[in-house]
Design an enzyme around this catalytic site. Structure first.
Site, PDB file in Angstrom:
ATOM      1  N   HIS A   1      -9.275  40.883  29.022  1.00 26.79           N
ATOM      2  CA  HIS A   1     -10.032  41.453  27.892  1.00 26.79           C
ATOM      3  C   HIS A   1      -9.321  42.648  27.255  1.00 26.79           C
ATOM      4  CE1 HIS A   1     -13.225  38.765  28.859  1.00 26.79           C
ATOM      5  NE2 HIS A   1     -13.524  39.350  29.996  1.00 26.79           N
TER       6      HIS A   1
HETATM    7 ZN   LIG Z   1     -14.585  37.002  33.949  1.00 30.67          ZN
END
Ligand SMILES: [Zn+2]
Length: 301
Positions: A119
């Site tokens: 992320h």
């Molecule tokens: Zn994850």
């Protein structure tokens, strides 16, 4: 099997934040107990140098991370309270992927007992992810003239938005992400190939979809290396996932990915990514099974 780890970096965190990171030490103990790794086969990862991280992340973001100057909004998005130890640990986690990738090129398959922090993007650090270890490792291999073209197989239950931002536009990288539909991150950055799986998707359907998209990704061909994010969070009991895989199904997933990629002659660098079972031992079971599958395909030299 030789592996890279960063779990000795203990650091003070409030209990509610300790969980996502506590699995690493338990995983080390489990791998020793099960004979997957000898105590001497764990190697401390070096911290990724800041200059190397600038190949992947915006210098301004790195400066804020380094100095502890993330905004309140950024802190909330990250989901972990900033501390110098957190930053050190994240640099070592990313450094472990760099070393594992080099080892994969040398012996065919290798594993970092960390990383998979997908992320993290060029200008953002979120979802427990400070640095994008896979993008860092690829940039390091390229700098060293060791590899250019990479396939990223992201089987964490959450879509790999940071990796997609960093490597999606890269013509020499192919990003594949299989994940739960309508799950974090809710605003997606498209991968080269995204597979949105409905809530409750179980083993057979998942494995069929995976087999199918691996073939598609491999048709692009010519890769020098593959990175496999073996997230434990598609497990049916995971707190942050929406899928319904069994532990057996996850182990078959690992075998499918490893055999398919190795069958194409690709070196494979395996990283952990997420896992948030209510009982951390379930997450450790799943990661340990991945490590055993890797070990079964490793010839240690
Ligand atoms: Zn994850």
């Amino acid at each position: 099997m030789h592996v890279w780890a960063h779990d000795h970096w203990s650091f003070p965190l409030p209990p509610q934040h300790r969980y996502p990171l506590s699995k690493h030490r338990l995983l080390r103990e489990r791998l020793i107990a099960e004979g997957v790794c000898l105590p001497g086969e764990f190697h401390d990862a070096d911290p990724a140098p800041w200059w190397a991280l600038t190949r992947v992340h915006e210098p301004a973001l790195l400066g804020r991370i380094r100095r502890g100057e993330l905004s309140v909004r950024e802190q909330r998005g990250l989901g972990l309270p900033w501390s110098p130890e957190l930053v050190e640990r994240a640099r070592r986690s990313a450094g472990g992927t760099v070393l594992a990738a080099r080892e994969a090129l040398r012996i065919g398959v290798a594993m970092n007992l960390g990383g998979g922090t997908h992320h993290a993007g060029r200008d953002f650090a979120r979802g427990y992810c400070l640095f994008n270890d896979v993008a860092l490792a690829l940039s390091s291999l390229r700098d060293g003239g060791l590899a250019q073209r990479a396939l990223i197989v992201d089987c964490d239950v959450h879509q790999g938005d940071g990796t997609a931002q960093l490597l999606g536009p890269d013509p020499l990288a192919f990003t594949l992400s299989l994940h739960g539909a309508r799950n974090y991150p809710f605003q997606r950055i498209p991968s080269d190939l995204d597979v949105d799986l409905l809530a409750g998707t179980a083993d057979a359907e998942y494995l069929a979809a995976l087999d199918d998209v691996l073939s598609t990704a491999l048709r692009h061909g010519g890769y020098d290396i593959a990175f496999y994010l073996a997230g434990a969070d598609p497990w049916r009991g995971d707190r942050l996932g929406t899928l319904a895989l069994s532990k057996t199904g996850l182990r078959r997933r690992d075998a499918l990915v490893l055999d398919t990629l190795r069958g194409e002659g690709l070196p494979v660098c395996v990283v952990l990514a997420g896992g948030y079972a209510p009982d951390v031992r379930d997450t450790v079971d799943i990661h340990a099974a991945t490590a055993a599958e890797v070990a079964a395909r490793t010839v240690t030299t």
